[in-house]
Design a protein around this motif. Structure first.
Motif, PDB file in Angstrom:
ATOM      1  N   ILE A  57      -8.578  -9.704   6.817  1.00 36.90           N
ATOM      2  CA  ILE A  57      -8.329  -8.394   6.671  1.00 36.90           C
ATOM      3  C   ILE A  57      -8.596  -8.059   5.513  1.00 36.90           C
ATOM      4  O   ILE A  57      -8.325  -8.601   4.364  1.00 36.90           O
ATOM      5  N   PRO A  58      -9.388  -6.940   5.380  1.00 35.53           N
ATOM      6  CA  PRO A  58      -9.949  -6.374   4.017  1.00 35.53           C
ATOM      7  C   PRO A  58      -8.837  -5.945   3.079  1.00 35.53           C
ATOM      8  O   PRO A  58      -7.915  -5.292   3.801  1.00 35.53           O
ATOM      9  N   ILE A  59      -8.616  -6.538   2.096  1.00 32.98           N
ATOM     10  CA  ILE A  59      -7.630  -6.064   0.932  1.00 32.98           C
ATOM     11  C   ILE A  59      -8.355  -5.886  -0.385  1.00 32.98           C
ATOM     12  O   ILE A  59      -9.081  -6.742  -0.905  1.00 32.98           O
ATOM     13  N   SER A  60      -7.663  -4.853  -0.903  1.00 35.98           N
ATOM     14  CA  SER A  60      -8.181  -4.378  -2.433  1.00 35.98           C
ATOM     15  C   SER A  60      -7.166  -4.474  -3.313  1.00 35.98           C
ATOM     16  O   SER A  60      -5.951  -3.939  -2.849  1.00 35.98           O
ATOM     17  N   PHE A  61      -7.150  -5.511  -4.283  1.00 34.32           N
ATOM     18  CA  PHE A  61      -6.002  -5.656  -4.968  1.00 34.32           C
ATOM     19  C   PHE A  61      -6.826  -5.789  -6.425  1.00 34.32           C
ATOM     20  O   PHE A  61      -7.605  -6.448  -6.696  1.00 34.32           O
ATOM     21  N   GLY A  62      -6.270  -4.730  -7.224  1.00 31.56           N
ATOM     22  CA  GLY A  62      -6.686  -4.641  -8.681  1.00 31.56           C
ATOM     23  C   GLY A  62      -8.217  -4.264  -8.628  1.00 31.56           C
ATOM     24  O   GLY A  62      -8.788  -4.634  -9.697  1.00 31.56           O
ATOM     25  N   GLY A  63      -8.453  -3.441  -7.800  1.00 34.57           N
ATOM     26  CA  GLY A  63      -9.780  -2.799  -7.918  1.00 34.57           C
ATOM     27  C   GLY A  63     -10.697  -3.622  -7.345  1.00 34.57           C
ATOM     28  O   GLY A  63     -12.029  -3.312  -7.247  1.00 34.57           O
ATOM     29  N   THR A  64     -10.564  -5.019  -6.715  1.00 35.17           N
ATOM     30  CA  THR A  64     -11.577  -5.858  -6.264  1.00 35.17           C
ATOM     31  C   THR A  64     -11.091  -6.253  -4.969  1.00 35.17           C
ATOM     32  O   THR A  64     -10.040  -6.238  -4.676  1.00 35.17           O
ATOM     33  N   GLU A  65     -12.187  -6.893  -4.170  1.00 33.47           N
ATOM     34  CA  GLU A  65     -11.969  -7.471  -2.904  1.00 33.47           C
ATOM     35  C   GLU A  65     -11.843  -9.164  -2.971  1.00 33.47           C
ATOM     36  O   GLU A  65     -12.112  -9.623  -2.001  1.00 33.47           O
ATOM     37  N   GLN A  66     -11.567  -9.596  -4.000  1.00 30.74           N
ATOM     38  CA  GLN A  66     -11.655 -10.998  -4.282  1.00 30.74           C
ATOM     39  C   GLN A  66     -10.239 -11.377  -3.598  1.00 30.74           C
ATOM     40  O   GLN A  66      -9.593 -10.713  -3.270  1.00 30.74           O
ATOM     41  N   PRO A  67     -10.153 -13.054  -3.168  1.00 31.30           N
ATOM     42  CA  PRO A  67      -8.963 -13.360  -2.361  1.00 31.30           C
ATOM     43  C   PRO A  67      -7.680 -12.811  -2.954  1.00 31.30           C
ATOM     44  O   PRO A  67      -7.394 -12.942  -4.402  1.00 31.30           O
ATOM     45  N   ALA A  68      -7.092 -12.414  -2.229  1.00 28.01           N
ATOM     46  CA  ALA A  68      -5.525 -11.819  -2.366  1.00 28.01           C
ATOM     47  C   ALA A  68      -4.693 -11.908  -1.555  1.00 28.01           C
ATOM     48  O   ALA A  68      -5.013 -11.988  -0.080  1.00 28.01           O
ATOM     49  N   ALA A  69      -3.423 -11.889  -1.713  1.00 26.93           N
ATOM     50  CA  ALA A  69      -2.563 -11.771  -0.696  1.00 26.93           C
ATOM     51  C   ALA A  69      -1.420 -10.735  -0.854  1.00 26.93           C
ATOM     52  O   ALA A  69      -1.016 -10.348  -2.058  1.00 26.93           O
ATOM     53  N   TYR A  70      -0.626 -10.318   0.298  1.00 28.70           N
ATOM     54  CA  TYR A  70       0.472  -9.679   0.175  1.00 28.70           C
ATOM     55  C   TYR A  70       1.325  -9.934   1.137  1.00 28.70           C
ATOM     56  O   TYR A  70       1.096 -10.407   2.261  1.00 28.70           O
ATOM     57  N   ALA A  71       2.927 -10.109   0.714  1.00 27.79           N
ATOM     58  CA  ALA A  71       3.768 -10.668   1.744  1.00 27.79           C
ATOM     59  C   ALA A  71       5.099  -9.929   1.647  1.00 27.79           C
ATOM     60  O   ALA A  71       5.287  -9.414   0.539  1.00 27.79           O
ATOM     61  N   GLU A  72       5.877  -9.998   2.796  1.00 29.58           N
ATOM     62  CA  GLU A  72       7.333  -9.352   2.503  1.00 29.58           C
ATOM     63  C   GLU A  72       8.039 -10.582   3.233  1.00 29.58           C
ATOM     64  O   GLU A  72       7.677 -10.994   4.123  1.00 29.58           O
ATOM     65  N   LEU A  73       9.037 -10.692   2.212  1.00 29.60           N
ATOM     66  CA  LEU A  73      10.108 -11.711   2.726  1.00 29.60           C
ATOM     67  C   LEU A  73      11.546 -10.941   2.807  1.00 29.60           C
ATOM     68  O   LEU A  73      12.236 -10.315   2.171  1.00 29.60           O
ATOM     69  N   VAL A  74      11.914 -11.191   4.248  1.00 27.97           N
ATOM     70  CA  VAL A  74      13.208 -10.526   4.555  1.00 27.97           C
ATOM     71  C   VAL A  74      14.190 -11.543   4.697  1.00 27.97           C
ATOM     72  O   VAL A  74      13.864 -12.663   5.284  1.00 27.97           O
ATOM     73  N   SER A  75      15.562 -11.217   4.154  1.00 27.22           N
ATOM     74  CA  SER A  75      16.530 -12.355   4.658  1.00 27.22           C
ATOM     75  C   SER A  75      17.751 -11.715   4.738  1.00 27.22           C
ATOM     76  O   SER A  75      18.036 -10.473   4.581  1.00 27.22           O
ATOM     77  N   ILE A  76      18.614 -12.232   5.712  1.00 21.25           N
ATOM     78  CA  ILE A  76      19.679 -11.554   5.997  1.00 21.25           C
ATOM     79  C   ILE A  76      20.799 -12.290   5.005  1.00 21.25           C
ATOM     80  O   ILE A  76      21.690 -13.387   5.327  1.00 21.25           O
ATOM     81  N   GLY A  77      20.766 -11.596   3.633  1.00 21.55           N
ATOM     82  CA  GLY A  77      21.752 -12.198   2.774  1.00 21.55           C
ATOM     83  C   GLY A  77      20.961 -13.507   1.937  1.00 21.55           C
ATOM     84  O   GLY A  77      20.162 -13.907   2.487  1.00 21.55           O
ATOM     85  N   GLY A  78      21.419 -13.719   0.891  1.00 22.97           N
ATOM     86  CA  GLY A  78      21.181 -14.676   0.074  1.00 22.97           C
ATOM     87  C   GLY A  78      20.135 -14.400  -0.818  1.00 22.97           C
ATOM     88  O   GLY A  78      19.812 -15.557  -1.739  1.00 22.97           O
ATOM     89  N   LEU A  79      19.723 -13.667  -1.061  1.00 21.28           N
ATOM     90  CA  LEU A  79      18.572 -13.253  -2.093  1.00 21.28           C
ATOM     91  C   LEU A  79      19.242 -12.916  -3.376  1.00 21.28           C
ATOM     92  O   LEU A  79      20.020 -11.835  -3.156  1.00 21.28           O
ATOM     93  N   ASN A  80      18.863 -13.172  -4.484  1.00 21.16           N
ATOM     94  CA  ASN A  80      18.922 -12.490  -5.691  1.00 21.16           C
ATOM     95  C   ASN A  80      17.839 -12.906  -6.615  1.00 21.16           C
ATOM     96  O   ASN A  80      17.101 -13.619  -6.327  1.00 21.16           O
ATOM     97  N   PRO A  81      17.963 -12.445  -7.899  1.00 18.60           N
ATOM     98  CA  PRO A  81      16.885 -12.639  -8.857  1.00 18.60           C
ATOM     99  C   PRO A  81      16.454 -13.918  -8.985  1.00 18.60           C
ATOM    100  O   PRO A  81      15.159 -14.281  -9.025  1.00 18.60           O
ATOM    101  N   ASP A  82      17.312 -14.918  -9.248  1.00 19.84           N
ATOM    102  CA  ASP A  82      17.019 -16.323  -9.342  1.00 19.84           C
ATOM    103  C   ASP A  82      16.250 -16.935  -8.182  1.00 19.84           C
ATOM    104  O   ASP A  82      15.276 -17.604  -8.234  1.00 19.84           O
ATOM    105  N   THR A  83      16.736 -16.672  -7.102  1.00 17.38           N
ATOM    106  CA  THR A  83      16.238 -17.296  -5.890  1.00 17.38           C
ATOM    107  C   THR A  83      14.861 -16.603  -5.528  1.00 17.38           C
ATOM    108  O   THR A  83      13.948 -17.192  -5.059  1.00 17.38           O
ATOM    109  N   ASN A  84      14.744 -15.221  -5.723  1.00 14.98           N
ATOM    110  CA  ASN A  84      13.550 -14.700  -5.587  1.00 14.98           C
ATOM    111  C   ASN A  84      12.428 -15.149  -6.678  1.00 14.98           C
ATOM    112  O   ASN A  84      11.297 -15.373  -6.039  1.00 14.98           O
TER     113      ASN A  84
END
Length: 76
Positions: free
Chosen positions: A8-35
């Motif tokens: 899937i084409p993705i532009s990150f930082g103005g280039t199309e070099q390898p990059a990734a985007y992810a979403e992590l959904v949790s039902i409770g349990g996330l906090n700054p240290d865990t993240n």
């Protein structure tokens, strides 16, 4: 659950070099240290297995309540 979608084409930082985007959904349990720990671990895996540099990876964390999800005719 993990879903990977490649080629899937993705532009990150103005280039199309390898990059990734992810979403992590949790039902409770996330906090700054865990993240921070999860982000580091996922970035390491992406870099070693998929050649996506840590500097070209964006991860969105979303912590939700169980009442926002349904399963088996009910909510958590």
């Amino acid at each position: 659950m993990i879903v990977l979608k490649g080629s899937i084409p993705i532009s990150f930082g103005g280039t199309e070099q390898p990059a990734a985007y992810a979403e992590l959904v949790s039902i409770g349990g996330l906090n700054p240290d865990t993240n921070k720990k999860l982000s580091g671990a996922i970035a390491t895996i992406l870099e070693s297995k998929l050649s996506v540099p840590k500097s070209r990876f964006f991860l969105k964390f979303y912590d939700t309540k169980g009442s926002n999800f349904g399963w088996n005719g009910s909510t958590f």
